[in-house]
Scaffold this active site. Structure first.
Site, mmCIF file in Angstrom:
data_model
loop_
_atom_site.group_PDB
_atom_site.id
_atom_site.type_symbol
_atom_site.label_atom_id
_atom_site.label_comp_id
_atom_site.label_asym_id
_atom_site.label_seq_id
_atom_site.Cartn_x
_atom_site.Cartn_y
_atom_site.Cartn_z
ATOM 1 N N HIS A 131 0.820 -1.226 0.000
ATOM 2 C CA HIS A 131 0.000 0.000 0.000
ATOM 3 C C HIS A 131 0.850 1.271 0.000
ATOM 4 O O HIS A 131 0.318 2.360 -0.210
ATOM 5 C CB HIS A 131 -0.919 0.041 1.228
ATOM 6 C CG HIS A 131 -1.970 -1.024 1.245
ATOM 7 N ND1 HIS A 131 -2.837 -1.230 0.199
ATOM 8 C CD2 HIS A 131 -2.280 -1.966 2.189
ATOM 9 C CE1 HIS A 131 -3.645 -2.245 0.490
ATOM 10 N NE2 HIS A 131 -3.321 -2.712 1.688
ATOM 11 N N ASP A 167 -2.674 -10.786 -2.198
ATOM 12 C CA ASP A 167 -3.222 -10.241 -0.956
ATOM 13 C C ASP A 167 -4.682 -9.854 -1.213
ATOM 14 O O ASP A 167 -5.034 -9.464 -2.324
ATOM 15 C CB ASP A 167 -2.396 -9.007 -0.548
ATOM 16 C CG ASP A 167 -2.757 -8.487 0.831
ATOM 17 O OD1 ASP A 167 -2.002 -8.777 1.778
ATOM 18 O OD2 ASP A 167 -3.789 -7.789 0.968
ATOM 19 N N HIS A 169 -6.254 -7.372 -0.311
ATOM 20 C CA HIS A 169 -6.403 -5.939 -0.592
ATOM 21 C C HIS A 169 -5.644 -5.579 -1.877
ATOM 22 O O HIS A 169 -4.601 -6.170 -2.164
ATOM 23 C CB HIS A 169 -5.844 -5.115 0.578
ATOM 24 C CG HIS A 169 -6.486 -5.432 1.889
ATOM 25 N ND1 HIS A 169 -5.918 -6.324 2.791
ATOM 26 C CD2 HIS A 169 -7.640 -5.004 2.438
ATOM 27 C CE1 HIS A 169 -6.713 -6.416 3.849
ATOM 28 N NE2 HIS A 169 -7.763 -5.634 3.666
ATOM 29 N N ASP A 254 -4.510 -12.920 3.671
ATOM 30 C CA ASP A 254 -5.740 -12.391 4.258
ATOM 31 C C ASP A 254 -6.979 -12.657 3.398
ATOM 32 O O ASP A 254 -8.057 -12.189 3.732
ATOM 33 C CB ASP A 254 -5.595 -10.902 4.592
ATOM 34 C CG ASP A 254 -4.877 -10.100 3.521
ATOM 35 O OD1 ASP A 254 -4.633 -10.637 2.420
ATOM 36 O OD2 ASP A 254 -4.540 -8.925 3.794
HETATM 37 ZN ZN LIG Z 1 -4.038 -7.246 2.835
#
Ligand SMILES: [Zn+2]
Length: 345
Positions: A131, A167, A169, A254
């Site tokens: 991120h 991931d 996200h 995740d």
């Molecule tokens: Zn994540």
């Protein structure tokens, strides 16, 4: 009959360092040092001959390939401070150093994978990175280690680098750093909608890099069938067409059923065949050069079992994908991706 000789264990490089534990939150936080206990258990349980790669701080030159100089200066001023860089990204006293160790160590893993003889590498460094934006820490991430490592590979002459991010996200920072770059293919599967809100299938790169970003947003609740379909029908064909010379994997765990931060439903074994499929791509076009780096994964059991499976995949010990599936999410993703992806080399 003479006893059959035991086959040698597969070899892989490993980045780990006790200093990664020093990045510790001031209170309860999902991105916590206990994640390393789980990751180390997976490493210790693996039938792999790991060769340790020492961590070292990334240089300003290495970080500056993807991060703004003003951001590096801001973080240098924050050395030693306990603070927050955004609502959910903390700095402990040693965190700036630890984040530099994570990025610099990953650069060295990539360097060694490029020079051989060991062609596979694993990093369990914290904090995660995908991120982190050019000028901003974000979403538990300080420096974008996988992007720093990809930029290092490019700087030393690797023509095509793929970053595959499973991931749960979207890796908005990584996407942003290579959005206009046709030599780095960024591919992400992620739950959508979910933090950070980016990663629509229409985000496909810009300028010269148009087509070198591939997003596969998936509806909450998807499990193994959805991911199998997404990989078979979208991710793997795109990777094979790109023919990377190095495959970097932003490995978050995740999307697991047990994870508290998402609603996807992968079982642990899925991380094995996902990673095995990426290793297969690397075997075809990259002489097997594959580096898996830890991003998210916040349930400790799911992290340990998922990473164990991913290590099997990285080292060619996991089962390969062997079936076709059909699912509305996958059909939509495949249609969008086919429309947007074009050969970029
Ligand atoms: Zn994540």
């Amino acid at each position: 009959m003479p006893p059959r000789a035991t086959p040698p264990l597969p070899r892989a490089l490993l980045l780990d360092d006790p200093r990664f534990d020093l990045h510790a939150p001031p209170g309860h936080h999902p991105e916590r040092p206990e994640r390393l206990v789980a990751a180390r258990a997976a490493v210790q349980g693996a039938a792999v001959a790991f060769e340790h790669v020492p961590a070292r701080e990334a240089t300003n030159e290495e970080l500056g390939r993807v991060h703004d100089a003003a951001f590096l200066e801001q973080l240098e001023r924050a050395r030693g401070a306990r603070t927050h860089l955004d609502a959910d990204t903390y700095l402990a006293r040693d965190s700036v150093s630890v984040a530099r160790l994570a990025a610099g160590g990953l650069v060295d893993v990539v360097e060694r994978v490029l020079t051989g003889p060991v062609r596979q590498g694993l990093s369990i460094a914290r904090p995660p990175g995908h991120h982190a934006r050019p000028g901003k820490a974000m979403g538990f991430c300080v420096f974008n280690s996988v992007a720093v490592a990809a930029a290092h590979a490019r700087a030393r002459g690797v023509g095509r680098v793929a970053i595959v991010d499973f991931d749960v996200h979207h890796g908005n920072g990584t996407q942003e750093m290579f959005y206009d770059d046709p030599s780095v293919l960024y591919v992400s599967t992620h739950q959508s909608p979910l933090y950070p809100g980016t990663g629509h299938s229409t985000e496909r790169g810009g300028g010269e890099g148009l087509g070198a970003t591939l997003n596969v947003p998936l509806t909450a609740g998807g499990g193994d069938d959805v991911y199998r379909g997404a990989f078979e029908r979208v991710v793997l064909p795109a990777l094979e067409e790109f023919a990377p010379e190095l495959v970097l994997v932003s490995a978050g765990f995740d999307a697991a059923l047990r994870d508290p931060l998402s609603e996807m439903r992968l079982d642990s074994a899925a991380f094995g065949w996902l990673t095995r499929a990426l290793r297969r791509v690397a075997d075809v076009s990259a002489e097997g050069r594959t580096v898996v780096t830890l991003e998210g994964g916040y349930d400790l059991v799911a992290l340990e079992t998922g990473l164990s499976a991913a290590i099997l995949g990285l080292t060619g010990q996991a089962e390969e994908i062997a079936r076709d599936v059909d699912h509305p999410d996958v059909a939509r993703a495949a249609t969008a991706a086919r429309a947007s992806f074009r050969r970029v080399t």
